[in-house]
Design an enzyme around this catalytic site. Structure first.
Site, PDB file in Angstrom:
ATOM      1  N   HIS A   5       0.851  -1.188   0.000  1.00  0.00           N
ATOM      2  CA  HIS A   5       0.000   0.000   0.000  1.00  0.00           C
ATOM      3  C   HIS A   5       0.883   1.233   0.000  1.00  0.00           C
ATOM      4  O   HIS A   5       1.945   1.246   0.613  1.00  0.00           O
ATOM      5  CB  HIS A   5      -0.917   0.009   1.229  1.00  0.00           C
ATOM      6  CG  HIS A   5      -2.119   0.887   1.053  1.00  0.00           C
ATOM      7  ND1 HIS A   5      -3.248   0.471   0.388  1.00  0.00           N
ATOM      8  CD2 HIS A   5      -2.356   2.157   1.435  1.00  0.00           C
ATOM      9  CE1 HIS A   5      -4.132   1.450   0.371  1.00  0.00           C
ATOM     10  NE2 HIS A   5      -3.621   2.495   1.004  1.00  0.00           N
ATOM     11  N   ARG A  50     -13.296  11.941   4.142  1.00  0.00           N
ATOM     12  CA  ARG A  50     -12.039  12.691   4.334  1.00  0.00           C
ATOM     13  C   ARG A  50     -11.587  13.336   3.024  1.00  0.00           C
ATOM     14  O   ARG A  50     -11.038  14.431   3.023  1.00  0.00           O
ATOM     15  CB  ARG A  50     -10.946  11.749   4.870  1.00  0.00           C
ATOM     16  CG  ARG A  50     -11.154  11.389   6.340  1.00  0.00           C
ATOM     17  CD  ARG A  50     -10.225  10.260   6.771  1.00  0.00           C
ATOM     18  NE  ARG A  50      -8.835  10.571   6.582  1.00  0.00           N
ATOM     19  CZ  ARG A  50      -7.936   9.732   6.057  1.00  0.00           C
ATOM     20  NH1 ARG A  50      -8.280   8.521   5.681  1.00  0.00           N
ATOM     21  NH2 ARG A  50      -6.687  10.106   5.921  1.00  0.00           N
ATOM     22  N   SER A  70      -6.861   4.222   8.441  1.00  0.00           N
ATOM     23  CA  SER A  70      -7.438   3.926   7.136  1.00  0.00           C
ATOM     24  C   SER A  70      -6.649   2.804   6.437  1.00  0.00           C
ATOM     25  O   SER A  70      -7.214   1.803   5.986  1.00  0.00           O
ATOM     26  CB  SER A  70      -7.403   5.210   6.290  1.00  0.00           C
ATOM     27  OG  SER A  70      -7.618   4.931   4.940  1.00  0.00           O
ATOM     28  N   LYS A 118      -7.877  -1.612   6.456  1.00  0.00           N
ATOM     29  CA  LYS A 118      -8.238  -2.415   5.276  1.00  0.00           C
ATOM     30  C   LYS A 118      -7.182  -3.461   4.956  1.00  0.00           C
ATOM     31  O   LYS A 118      -7.501  -4.564   4.534  1.00  0.00           O
ATOM     32  CB  LYS A 118      -8.618  -1.574   4.058  1.00  0.00           C
ATOM     33  CG  LYS A 118      -7.594  -0.624   3.518  1.00  0.00           C
ATOM     34  CD  LYS A 118      -8.199   0.136   2.325  1.00  0.00           C
ATOM     35  CE  LYS A 118      -7.341   1.317   1.947  1.00  0.00           C
ATOM     36  NZ  LYS A 118      -7.537   2.482   2.806  1.00  0.00           N
ATOM     37  N   ASP A 170     -13.811   2.169   6.695  1.00  0.00           N
ATOM     38  CA  ASP A 170     -12.866   2.923   5.855  1.00  0.00           C
ATOM     39  C   ASP A 170     -13.532   3.356   4.553  1.00  0.00           C
ATOM     40  O   ASP A 170     -13.270   4.441   4.052  1.00  0.00           O
ATOM     41  CB  ASP A 170     -11.597   2.110   5.573  1.00  0.00           C
ATOM     42  CG  ASP A 170     -10.573   2.946   4.802  1.00  0.00           C
ATOM     43  OD1 ASP A 170     -10.250   4.047   5.281  1.00  0.00           O
ATOM     44  OD2 ASP A 170     -10.130   2.533   3.724  1.00  0.00           O
TER      45      ASP A 170
HETATM   46  N1  URA Z   1      -4.199   5.612   1.659  1.00  0.00           N
HETATM   47  C1  URA Z   1      -5.264   5.183   2.395  1.00  0.00           C
HETATM   48  O1  URA Z   1      -5.752   4.082   2.189  1.00  0.00           O
HETATM   49  N2  URA Z   1      -5.741   5.981   3.333  1.00  0.00           N
HETATM   50  C2  URA Z   1      -5.235   7.192   3.607  1.00  0.00           C
HETATM   51  O2  URA Z   1      -5.735   7.854   4.495  1.00  0.00           O
HETATM   52  C3  URA Z   1      -4.129   7.647   2.836  1.00  0.00           C
HETATM   53  C4  URA Z   1      -3.629   6.832   1.863  1.00  0.00           C
END
Ligand code: URA
Length: 448
Positions: free
Chosen positions: A87, A173, A188, A192, A166
């Site tokens: 990620h 957000r 966040s 996930k 999320d």
């Molecule tokens: N990626 C995400 O999944 N969440 C965030 O808040 C920022 C980047």
């Protein structure tokens, strides 16, 4: 145990006044918002209070746990192998997931990937995938498991079953200017990722003008927080700190980035994109036990591009998830944006700096991102950069090409790009693409 009820306004006021919320209070807020008992306007107020006053370590941990348990944690024991995901904390032109996911899956490591949409000035993997006609990122838990078992790869979004908190908070957000907060980002991302059913995780933590963490020291804090949460949950987690002082690669915008990713999978693509892609992919292959070292993982990553297996995996997953493989095989058949215009340099010299945040906002204004939750994105919108930091430029030379279906935005976008590029007389120092690695042993300078 049933979650205790609280008065939402009192909790917002408490956070607004700089108070510390208990684990139960945070659990209540997340549960009630996920169940539509708290409206967006109250959650927005809570997010802004948290953004401005911060969340302490206990509150941040409670937030991540509550978000993670807003849905189920997928059981992927039916899929053989060590499941690894990656990620990014978000950047401009960051299309790395599209390239490395098929590479890693082709090297034998199962990749269950739950991504997000565009966030603030940054693009999102889901919007990029959805720019491929027919590609669906919205699947049930059973289908998620089935795709992973069949393809060794699945590319989806948060669902009503996995990380539903999320799904909602992320969209809110995005349009309430509450993204750039370490605890909110950590909650966040990790909720996930932990819900996906992974065994290990690689993180790309960006710093610089186009990142949510502008300062390197804040990115280090974010990397250490993310690694700490991953390890606390028993998942081996490695984070790299990578440069976002300028967009990654040349393409910014959903389809334009998919197209650039296809070039990369075909063995081309910009060097900055491929350097980080191979490092992250190699680390995933190593964590997935298909390489004895990260270096060997990197070699395997190069090999998967050379022998065509990564490109084949990409075609297979596009087909599996309902996408039109015709545009992957022949990207020139994709319908172009109605308006394509050049941006010229106002003076000659050398590009010494870029405001990647401003460039991300240009892409949003051209239609590639959202200004309100309900907005659709324009898959063809964005721009191609023809110059990067360190490149020489002549007066009136084309520095970028804009793509949009919204003619009204062209003039402001042109000025936006011109103002976001600084042209000086002497070449700047070469940017370091990757500065550090953070893992369970601490922070290490990256010498690679
Ligand atoms: N990626 C995400 O999944 N969440 C965030 O808040 C920022 C980047």
């Amino acid at each position: 145990m049933p979650i205790k009820e609280f008065n939402t306004v009192s909790l917002i006021r408490k956070k607004r006044e700089g108070g510390v919320l208990s684990r139960e209070e945070i659990q209540y807020l997340i549960r009630a918002y996920t169940d539509d008992e708290i409206p967006d306007y109250q959650m927005s107020a809570f997010l802004m209070a948290s953004f401005l006053n911060g969340l302490n370590t206990g509150e941040a941990a409670a937030l991540t746990h509550s978000m993670l348990h807003s849905g189920i944690v997928a059981d992927l024991s039916h899929v053989k192998g060590t499941k690894v995901d990656k990620h990014s904390t978000g950047g401009v032109g960051d299309k790395l997931s599209l390239i490395l996911a098929p590479i890693v899956a082709a090297c034998g490591v199962p990749v269950p990937m739950i991504s997000g949409r565009g966030l603030g000035h940054t693009g999102g993997t889901l919007d990029k995938l959805e720019s491929i006609p027919g590609f669906t990122v919205d699947v049930t838990l059973d289908r998620y498991k089935e795709i992973l078992e069949k393809q060794n790869l699945v590319l989806v979004g948060q669902t009503e079953e996995i990380a539903p908190a999320d799904k909602r908070l992320y969209a809110l957000r995005d349009v309430t200017a509450t993204v750039e907060s370490i605890p909110l980002i950590a909650g966040s991302i990790m909720s996930k990722k932990l819900a996906e059913g992974i065994d290990a995780l690689v993180l790309d933590v960006k710093f610089g003008s186009g990142a949510f963490m502008k300062k390197h020291e804040d990115a280090v804090k974010l990397a250490e927080t993310l690694v700490g949460i991953g390890e606390e949950f028993g998942k081996e987690t490695i984070a790299y700190l990578t440069n976002m002082e300028q967009p990654l690669g040349n393409a910014v915008g959903n389809w334009l980035e998919v197209k650039e990713s296809i070039d990369c999978l075909n063995g081309g693509g910009p060097d900055d994109v491929m350097e980080i892609t191979h490092l992250l992919a190699g680390t995933m292959i190593y964590l997935g036990r298909e390489a004895a070292t990260i270096e060997e993982g990197i070699e395997k990553s190069h090999e998967a591009i050379k022998n065509g297996s990564a490109m084949q995996k990409w075609i297979d997953i596009v087909e599996e998830q309902g996408g039109d493989t015709g545009v992957i095989i022949k990207p020139e058949s994709y319908p172009a944006a109605k308006h394509i215009e050049s941006v010229k340099a106002e003076q000659g010299g050398c590009i010494t700096a870029m405001d990647a945040y401003a460039m991300g906002m240009v892409s949003v204004e051209l239609g590639a991102g959202r200004r309100a939750k309900e907005d659709d994105v324009d898959p063809a919108a964005g721009f191609i950069l023809h110059k990067k930091i360190g490149d020489k430029v002549e007066k009136d030379e084309t520095i970028a090409t804009l793509h949009t279906n919204n003619r009204n935005m062209l003039a402001t976008a042109k000025t936006g790009i011109q103002q976001a590029m600084t042209i000086g007389q002497s070449a700047p120092e070469t940017l370091r693409q990757i500065t550090h690695r953070a893992d369970k042993h601490g922070l290490h300078k990256y010498e690679g």
